[in-house]
Design a protein around this motif. Structure first.
Motif, PDB file in Angstrom:
ATOM      1  N   THR A  13      -3.367   2.529  10.299  1.00  0.00           N
ATOM      2  CA  THR A  13      -4.360   2.015   9.364  1.00  0.00           C
ATOM      3  C   THR A  13      -3.817   0.718   8.782  1.00  0.00           C
ATOM      4  N   GLY A  14      -4.082  -0.346   9.464  1.00  0.00           N
ATOM      5  CA  GLY A  14      -3.522  -1.626   9.027  1.00  0.00           C
ATOM      6  C   GLY A  14      -4.599  -2.560   8.540  1.00  0.00           C
ATOM      7  N   GLY A  60      -8.177  -1.535   8.148  1.00  0.00           N
ATOM      8  CA  GLY A  60      -8.165  -0.140   8.584  1.00  0.00           C
ATOM      9  C   GLY A  60      -7.891   0.047  10.066  1.00  0.00           C
ATOM     10  N   PRO A  79       2.555   7.220   3.934  1.00  0.00           N
ATOM     11  CA  PRO A  79       1.523   6.973   4.930  1.00  0.00           C
ATOM     12  C   PRO A  79       0.160   6.756   4.270  1.00  0.00           C
ATOM     13  N   PRO A  80      -0.785   6.222   5.017  1.00  0.00           N
ATOM     14  CA  PRO A  80      -0.779   5.869   6.434  1.00  0.00           C
ATOM     15  C   PRO A  80      -0.006   4.571   6.695  1.00  0.00           C
ATOM     16  N   TYR A  81       0.555   4.458   7.856  1.00  0.00           N
ATOM     17  CA  TYR A  81       1.307   3.259   8.230  1.00  0.00           C
ATOM     18  C   TYR A  81       0.384   2.272   8.936  1.00  0.00           C
ATOM     19  N   ARG A 138       0.844  -1.194   0.000  1.00  0.00           N
ATOM     20  CA  ARG A 138       0.000   0.000   0.000  1.00  0.00           C
ATOM     21  C   ARG A 138       0.880   1.245   0.000  1.00  0.00           C
ATOM     22  N   ASN A 139       0.231   2.354  -0.262  1.00  0.00           N
ATOM     23  CA  ASN A 139       0.912   3.628  -0.105  1.00  0.00           C
ATOM     24  C   ASN A 139       1.112   3.897   1.381  1.00  0.00           C
TER      25      ASN A 139
END
Lengths: 403, 625
Positions: free
Chosen positions: A193-194, A197, A187-189, A184-185
């Motif tokens: 946001t894993g 979310g 941030p977010p880390y 994923r892009n």
């Protein structure tokens, strides 16, 4: 099944020492969250997957993040070529890892943990499920663990499907969600946001395995091992041209020379540290130390003796990346193909130094322009091998123009 | 795996929206960012790319698109963020803390150039032989970056066969640069999901389920992917060669109908600002190209309103007065062939809700080869009927096997606005400077109600103007007949109007609150369908759905590029033109009344009308063998 797999552990100072299952959890629950984080910080434990992010910081960020759900994920997608230490840990010291996850879950406030198990390790799934059931029976998993009111935690195992990139934490999370495994892009880390979310900590198997020991022995005692910036011990997966390949647990800070002597490697020409995405150390630099501050590694050590052709070694790595890039971002997807084409040109002696220099610059671009760690590190072998073994590789060109 | 989400679109492809305070004036509502030497304050969560655009700093982009979620795939928009080890994709980096950004360091420029060279190295083909020549983002970027040679080579060996299976969309994956705009369009914007990245590493490419031809997957032919493809990898199936041939053939009588949306947008192909209608100039161009007749699709839009409106009132009557439980309400519009195929694939169990009235294009096709042929004394087999549409799905629609009510293929060719522009250019004309001319009779008159079919909400507005007046005997109670509740670009619009003091024929409707919904884009259609499935729309009477964002004016055959600003300009042009027309209600179109009197004296929804102007649908389902 357990006994069918022969794991060669040559030396161990801590991780494979005696550990009573559940003892880390019990101690941790007595200590409380703040003390666990304090001990972790004192231990200076850093992520063992290779990137070396401080574990205490990661857990603190997840603990501080707001969210109804939080998750802890054990990254058991051991895919780096030449690494097999997680497999050994999972088979020989499963409770160390599982206890580490429970402690992590307690510390960050997660109610569920996932083990993302490499597809090829499907044979150990039943064994691990049995371990989990054993823990459930002993109330080390489930509701109100060890009598701690309100601490409910359980672990599920999810199988990977064999993609190297899914070892990258955000790609792992995508894969876990049932999507195509692509980074994923940021941030977010993931700490914010894993998974789905929710705040998520993703830790390597070996990192989690160190946690119960740190809890039991205290962070400062653990930090006595290794160097000041690289505390504790590290599992090294040794393979290649040596007499005693296998898993070695050594303290951080050991030089490559010392390591080679231990494993019985002679006439060594080069050592690839950190797997395909790592760097290749030539003989002249064997006094370098294995440590985060010098040569950082997730534990893969491949030894090449004088009989090996470095261009073949490089080609092998580049073929690996051309195939294993997730194909999402331009620098990694096409860049690796171009680097491989460059290697093939050298192989056929149909290259110009101008083009090779262009490719080296491309490699530098890939290091800063790629989306994730895969593309950022994939030019490493290309750059380091062409630099350190240029006499061997470019011997065919006699004009000596190469700079 | 109870925790895991069920939506199909990956989170990574959805825009990341940090929880920003609602009011940017509150503390923490804004962040300071320094871009190059300029310091500015932006709302929390603004991406670096947006911030750069606000301060007029140009950043090259390829995979980013205003309509779509964040990609971060192409990496062309890299910038240097102080304190970060690597360069950051500005399109994907939300500013949530003070930052210092540099947009043109040596490393940044070198990286962009390298990436451009890499993209070109796998982009097979030459620009001269490409449908997008002159309107290609990749070509423009190469020019901007001063690419003068292929540093990393340039592939000229085809890797993928061109997929020409679809009547609407052609896929030439050799030209694809893997920006994944089409993937995001298909999943995020349209919730269709027939395109996805397949394979890994060097093998990565965009493909359909099981690499089937596009005609054999759930593609709804909306062509939104075409509108967003930055290269020539996706384009519409162009029939202009056949049309040119028919025009030259003296035995053929070639007629064309023009839909409202292409007229409001075709000027963009000739360098005009979006939002300038060229209706009458277009008529001249068409006649000069050599078409024998040019008709106004607004005429059959009015016809559609008569048929669809009558059908709606009949359904309501059957349900309310006769207590017929087999009648399905709400009734859906069926003008949008993309939407029709969407419901056929994804909600086949609700096909009975779809109005059986044909779309304006197909109604025209039928009456041209029946009524018109009869009136003009031409053998219908010699008529070639072309439809200028804003739409790629119309190409599929005219090829549906059931569309032969005239005894022939009702509409022979669907032509997009882009293809029409190309024909005009080929004929050596500059459209904006042509003189004006009118449509041909007997279908020369189209009402404003038909014209606004081009914008989302237009069919609803047209239908309401007619239905309300039929039932109450009065005009709709809105100033200048503007029904604002159904206008605008909100995804799903819901409103209602109460029918009071109705005429005796419709006394059972006294006091009824007529409820209606308007949605555009099939992602919004999905929301409506899910509500219907959940039983929440039991009291709604009429639902208009258009497959494309903005309605037909945002169709897959319209000029490229597209974004909301452009679509709004087109909508404005359509609504403005509408108010200049003498007739603005379908039922007041005297030519329509004349048509019914002469050809279908029994009136709308009669037996003959059903034979000619209505159709049926196919339950397709998601799994196609």
């Amino acid at each position: 099944m357990h006994n069918d797999i022969v794991n060669t552990i040559h030396e161990s100072s801590l991780l494979f020492s005696n550990y009573e299952a559940g003892s880390g959890i019990k101690k941790a629950l007595e200590m409380g969250r703040d003390d666990i984080l304090f001990e972790l910080k004192a231990s200076k434990l850093k992520g063992r997957g290779g990137a070396g992010f401080p574990t205490s910081t990661k857990w603190m960020l997840v603990a501080a993040a707001t969210g109804a759900d939080k998750f802890i994920i054990c990254n058991a997608d051991e895919g780096e070529p030449g690494t097999f230490k997680d497999r050994v840990l999972l088979m020989n010291a499963p409770f160390l890892i599982l206890d580490g996850m429970v402690v992590g879950g307690y510390t960050v406030g997660a109610a569920h943990g996932y083990i993302y198990l490499r597809g090829e390790y499907v044979y150990m799934r039943q064994f691990l499920e049995d371990c989990l059931n054993e823990m459930r029976e002993k109330n080390l998993l489930g509701n109100n663990i060890c009598g701690k009111e309100g601490f409910n935690f359980d672990i599920s195992i999810v199988m990977g499907a064999g993609a190297y990139v899914c070892g990258e934490e955000t790609a792992l999370i995508e894969s876990l969600e049932g999507q195509r495994g692509e980074p994923r892009n940021r941030p977010p880390y993931p700490v914010n946001t894993g998974l789905c979310g929710a705040p998520t900590t993703v830790n390597n198997v070996e990192t989690l395995a160190a946690v119960p020991h740190i809890i039991l022995m205290g962070g400062e005692k653990y930090a006595e091992r290794g160097t000041s910036a690289s505390s504790g011990s590290k599992l090294f997966s040794i393979s290649g041209d040596c007499e005693k390949p296998g898993v070695y647990e050594l303290n951080w800070g050991i030089t490559i020379n010392e390591l080679l002597a231990k494993v019985g490697a002679y006439n060594t020409k080069a050592v690839q540290v950190g797997g395909a995405s790592g760097i290749c150390i030539p003989k002249s630099k064997f006094d370098r130390k294995l440590a985060y501050e010098d040569v950082a590694t997730g534990g893969s050590i491949m030894i090449f003796n004088e009989s090996r052709k470095m261009l073949h070694v490089l080609k092998n790595f580049m073929e690996f990346f051309v195939e294993e890039s997730c194909g999402q971002c331009t620098p990694c997807r096409i860049g690796n193909q171009k680097l491989l084409e460059g290697v093939e040109m050298i192989e056929k002696n149909q290259y110009t130094f101008a083009h090779i220099n262009n490719l080296k610059e491309l490699g530098e671009t890939m290091k800063v322009a790629s989306k994730c760690g895969l593309g950022q590190s994939s030019p490493n072998p290309f750059l380091s091998i062409l630099e350190d073994f240029k006499e061997e590789i470019f011997h065919a060109k006699s004009d000596g123009v190469y700079k | 795996m109870k925790h895991l989400k069920t939506s199909r679109a990956p989170i990574s492809q959805k825009a990341y929206v940090p929880s920003a305070p609602e009011n940017v004036d509150t503390i923490g509502g804004t962040v300071t960012v320094q871009i190059n030497s300029k310091t500015m304050t932006v709302p929390f969560g603004t991406t670096i790319l947006e911030a750069c655009r606000m301060s007029d700093i140009y950043i090259p982009t390829l995979c980013a698109h205003e309509d779509l979620g964040i990609g971060g795939h192409c990496r062309l928009c890299l910038v240097d963020v102080e304190g970060m080890r690597t360069l950051q994709a500005s399109c994907a980096f939300p500013i949530t803390a003070p930052l210092k950004v540099k947009t043109s360091t040596i490393a940044v420029r070198k990286a962009r150039k390298h990436i451009m060279e890499l993209l070109l190295s796998e982009h097979v083909g030459e620009c001269y032989a490409c449908v997008k020549n002159g309107n290609c983002e990749l070509q423009d970027l190469a020019k901007e970056m001063g690419v003068d040679s292929y540093m990393f080579g340039h592939d000229n060996v085809s890797k993928y066969p061109v997929d020409r299976s679809s009547y609407s969309v052609i896929r030439d994956m050799d030209k694809c640069v893997n920006c994944r705009r089409c993937v995001r369009t298909c999943i995020d914007l349209q919730e269709v999901g027939c395109l996805e990245a397949i394979g890994r590493g060097a093998e990565t490419h965009i493909d359909t389920f099981m690499a089937k031809p596009l005609a054999e997957v759930v593609c709804i032919n909306c062509g939104q992917c075409i509108n967003r493809c930055p290269t020539g990898a996706l384009y519409a199936n162009d029939p202009s060669d056949e049309i040119w041939r028919a025009i030259e053939d003296p035995t053929k009588h070639v007629v064309i109908q023009t839909a409202p949306s292409p007229r409001a947008a075709i000027g963009e192909e000739f360098g005009l600002e979006p939002g300038i209608s060229l209706t009458k100039e277009l008529n001249t161009a068409i006649k000069r190209i050599g078409f024998d007749k040019v008709f106004d699709t607004n005429f059959t839009a009015d016809l559609t309103i008569m048929e669809e409106g009558t059908e709606l009132l009949t359904r309501i009557k059957k349900a309310v007065v006769d207590g017929d439980e087999s009648v399905k309400l709400p009734q859906f519009t069926s003008c949008s062939p993309g939407w029709v195929k969407y419901i056929e694939h994804f909600y086949p169990e609700y096909l009975d809700h779809l109005s059986s009235a044909k779309s304006p294009q197909q109604m025209f096709g039928t009456i041209i080869k029946t009524f018109y042929a009869e009136q003009a004394g031409i053998d219908p087999k010699d008529i070639v009927s072309v439809a200028l549409m804003p739409c790629s799905a119309k190409k599929f629609e005219c090829n549906r096997p059931e569309m032969d009510a005239s005894g022939y293929k009702d509409v022979d060719y669907g032509l997009t606005a882009r293809e029409m522009a190309m024909m005009i250019k080929e004929a050596g004309m500059k459209l904006p400077s042509l003189p004006k001319s009118d449509f041909d009779n007997p279908f020369g008159l189209g009402s404003g109600a038909g014209l606004i079919f081009g914008a989302t909400g237009g069919v609803m507005e047209a239908a309401l103007r007619t239905v309300y007046e039929l039932v109450t005997g009065r005009e709709v109670p809105f100033e200048k007949l503007r029904i604002e509740a159904v206008r605008g670009f909100e995804g799903v619009k819901q409103s209602s109007v109460v029918l009071e003091n109705v005429v005796p024929d419709w006394s059972f409707l006294e006091g009824v609150e007529l409820k209606f919904i308007v949605a555009h884009g099939t992602a919004n259609a999905k929301k409506v369908m899910e509500l219907l499935k959940a039983g929440e729309l039991y009291d709604v009477h009429f639902i208009e759905i258009m497959a494309c964002p903005g309605g037909c004016l945002g169709g897959g055959g319209q000029p490229v590029p597209t974004n909301e600003k452009i679509r709004k300009a087109r909508a404005k042009a359509i609504y403005a033109e509408e108010e200049t027309l003498p007739v603005r209600k379908s039922h007041e179109n005297s030519h329509v009344a004349e048509f019914y009197a002469k050809f279908i004296p029994e009136g709308p929804c009669s037996h003959k009308s059903h034979e000619l102007l209505h159709t049926h649908y196919t339950k397709r389902g998601k799994f196609i063998l």
